[in-house]
Design an enzyme around this catalytic site. Sequence first.
Site, short mmCIF file in Angstrom:
data_model
loop_
_atom_site.label_atom_id
_atom_site.label_comp_id
_atom_site.label_asym_id
_atom_site.label_seq_id
_atom_site.Cartn_x
_atom_site.Cartn_y
_atom_site.Cartn_z
N TYR A 156 3.62 13.23 -11.65
CA TYR A 156 4.02 13.25 -10.24
C TYR A 156 5.05 12.16 -9.94
CZ TYR A 156 3.82 13.17 -5.16
OH TYR A 156 4.17 13.20 -3.83
N LYS A 160 9.14 12.64 -8.75
CA LYS A 160 9.72 12.18 -7.49
C LYS A 160 10.90 11.23 -7.73
CE LYS A 160 7.24 14.55 -4.62
NZ LYS A 160 7.85 15.59 -3.76
#
Length: 231
Positions: A156, A160
């Site tokens: 994750y 990002k």
Amino acid sequence: MTTTLITGANKGLGYETARRLVEAGHTVYVGARDVRRGEEAAARLGARFVQLDITDEESVQAAADFVTKDAGRLDVLVNNAGIVGVRKPIGETSGADMRRTFETNVFGAVRVTRSFLPLLEAGTESVVVNVASGLGSLAATNDPDRIEYTVASLDYTSSKTALVMVNSQYAKAYPGIRFNAVDPGYTATDLNGNSGHNTVEEGADIIVRMALIGPDGPTGGFFDAEGVAAW
């Protein structure tokens, strides 16, 4: 009238962003994978629904074709849809795990942006907002005084980080469109089991603010509630 598409807009930050932009007078297209949930959300908001699975090339192109026929242009694109990833210990996260998370959080945003670029270029003051995270910030995740420092995630967080760079590259390639990445902060949504300390309304503030920037607004930046975010 300003025409806006928001991905993942049937709940959470996407829904609140849609609500606020409808309130601001935008014609909002609620992008969602699930037809029932998307249609219900659009009906509650007074918006238009478009079926959109950002991991599927044909679905994305069909959505772009629909908006082309329906509106002829797009003024604001909010790449909001994302997944939290596999939540495995770093040493147990596989290449396949990484690919799955990037498929949505990075490649999905690229798919949507690429397919809607002709519609964005048809506008005169077009804006793209990419919803990133403080967890994608090297500065934040290496600062012991910040909550991001406490999160251990390989897929994750790196997805990002990649999204912020994708945003930067689009901004340089398309100076006529304002591209900005935003960090909504640690917001209570389904993504984190509603454990965030920001309300959805607070988290959506920076998304809405950047969606509403004028023609002299910034481009290529990364912003949070306080202003320019460290990256």
